[in-house]
Write an enzyme that holds these catalytic residues in place. Sequence first.
Site, short mmCIF file in Angstrom:
data_model
loop_
_atom_site.label_atom_id
_atom_site.label_comp_id
_atom_site.label_asym_id
_atom_site.label_seq_id
_atom_site.Cartn_x
_atom_site.Cartn_y
_atom_site.Cartn_z
N SER A 150 0.74 -1.49 0.02
CA SER A 150 -0.12 -0.52 0.10
C SER A 150 0.68 1.46 -0.16
O SER A 150 2.52 1.61 0.24
CB SER A 150 -0.71 -0.66 1.13
OG SER A 150 -2.01 0.83 0.62
N ASP B 121 12.77 -12.34 10.54
CA ASP B 121 14.09 -13.58 10.64
C ASP B 121 13.55 -14.36 9.49
O ASP B 121 14.40 -15.03 8.47
CB ASP B 121 14.80 -13.61 11.72
CG ASP B 121 15.23 -12.82 12.40
OD1 ASP B 121 15.70 -11.33 11.81
OD2 ASP B 121 15.80 -12.39 13.58
N SER C 161 11.51 7.78 6.75
CA SER C 161 11.35 9.12 8.04
C SER C 161 9.91 9.85 7.88
O SER C 161 9.20 8.98 6.73
CB SER C 161 12.45 9.83 8.37
OG SER C 161 12.20 10.40 9.93
N TYR D 40 3.88 9.96 16.50
CA TYR D 40 4.50 9.49 15.42
C TYR D 40 5.81 10.42 15.17
O TYR D 40 6.33 9.94 15.48
CB TYR D 40 3.52 10.08 14.35
CG TYR D 40 4.06 10.21 13.06
CD1 TYR D 40 4.19 8.79 12.31
CD2 TYR D 40 4.43 11.23 12.25
CE1 TYR D 40 4.53 8.74 11.50
CE2 TYR D 40 4.69 11.10 11.17
CZ TYR D 40 4.77 9.86 10.24
OH TYR D 40 4.52 9.69 9.13
N LYS E 89 9.89 8.80 14.10
CA LYS E 89 10.53 9.29 13.36
C LYS E 89 11.82 10.04 13.20
O LYS E 89 12.57 9.40 12.56
CB LYS E 89 9.17 10.05 11.89
CG LYS E 89 7.93 9.30 11.91
CD LYS E 89 7.98 7.69 10.32
CE LYS E 89 7.31 7.24 9.88
NZ LYS E 89 8.23 6.66 9.00
#
Length: 280
Positions: free
Chosen positions: A19, A70, A140, A154, A158
Site C-alpha cells: 500500500s 528473520d 522517516s 508519531y 520518526k
Amino acid sequence: MSGRTDWSGRHVLVTGGSSGIGLELVRQLHRAGAVVSVIALDDTDLRRLRSSAPDVHVRGADVTDAAAMDLAVAELAAEVGPVRSLFTSAGISKPGYVQDLELGDFRAQMEVNYFGTLHAVRAVLPGMLQAGDGTITCISSAAGLLGVFGYAAYGPSKFAVRGLCAVLRQELKPHGVSVTAVYPPDVDTPQLAMEEPLQPPELRAISGTIKPLTPQRVAAAILRGTGSGRSTVIPDFQTRALRRLVGTAPQFVDRVLDRIIAKARQRKPADPRRNPRPTP
C-alpha cells in the site's frame, strides 16, 4: 558500493509494500527489472498484490515481530537469493492531542515505525555484510525533522528512524552498504486518508501549508536518491527549505508554527470536555 545502482536483476525487499509509497516503490522497481519481494501484514492489500503481481515474491509478517521478520527474509533469500536492497516503508500514524492519546498509541507507533525498521535492517544485514554490497533506505518523515503539533506519538518514532539512519550510515559505509533516509511531507496515500479525520485543527492548519505529494513522485525521488548513494532524500522543495531553516533559524520556525497554531485555535469551537457548563 559506488556508482549508480542498477536495479535490473537485483533482489529488492520492500516492507509495507502492499500500500501507499511502498506499493508504488514495488511498481517502479518491477518496471526497472528488479527482483521484488514484499513483506507486509497478511491483509486485503497483500492478497490483492499477490493476485495482481504473481511475479512479486510475497510474505505475510508483522514487522514488529523480529523472529517473524528473520524467518520471512530467510525464506525469500532461499527462494531468490540474498536481499541486496531494502526499503522500509511499513508505518502507521495516529495523531491527536498528547493528553488524549493512549499509552498504547505511543507504543504501537514506536513498535511499527522504529522497531519495524530496525528488525528489517537486522534481518537483511548479514547477507549484505557478507557480500560487501547493499543499500538500505528508511522512510522517516518531515515530522522526523521538526516537532509537529498533534504528532506526539508519531514524531518521536520518526525522529528515532532518523537517528538510526545516521548511525547506520557511519557503521555500514566501510562495508560497502549505503544508507538513505527519506523525509517526505504528507503523501496522498490510504494512511493519510485514515489519519485526516483524527487530526486536531492545529495539525490540519500546519499540514495545509504543503499540498500532499503523489506516491509516484515520492517513490521516483527515493529510487533516484538511493540509486545515486545519497544519504538524504527530501522529495519536495518546501520540505528541503524547512530543513535548512530548522538548522539555521530554529526560533524563526518556532514563531511561524506558533502563529499558525494560534490562528487555528482562534477558529476552533470550544471543547465542552475542557469547558464544561456549570450544572444548575
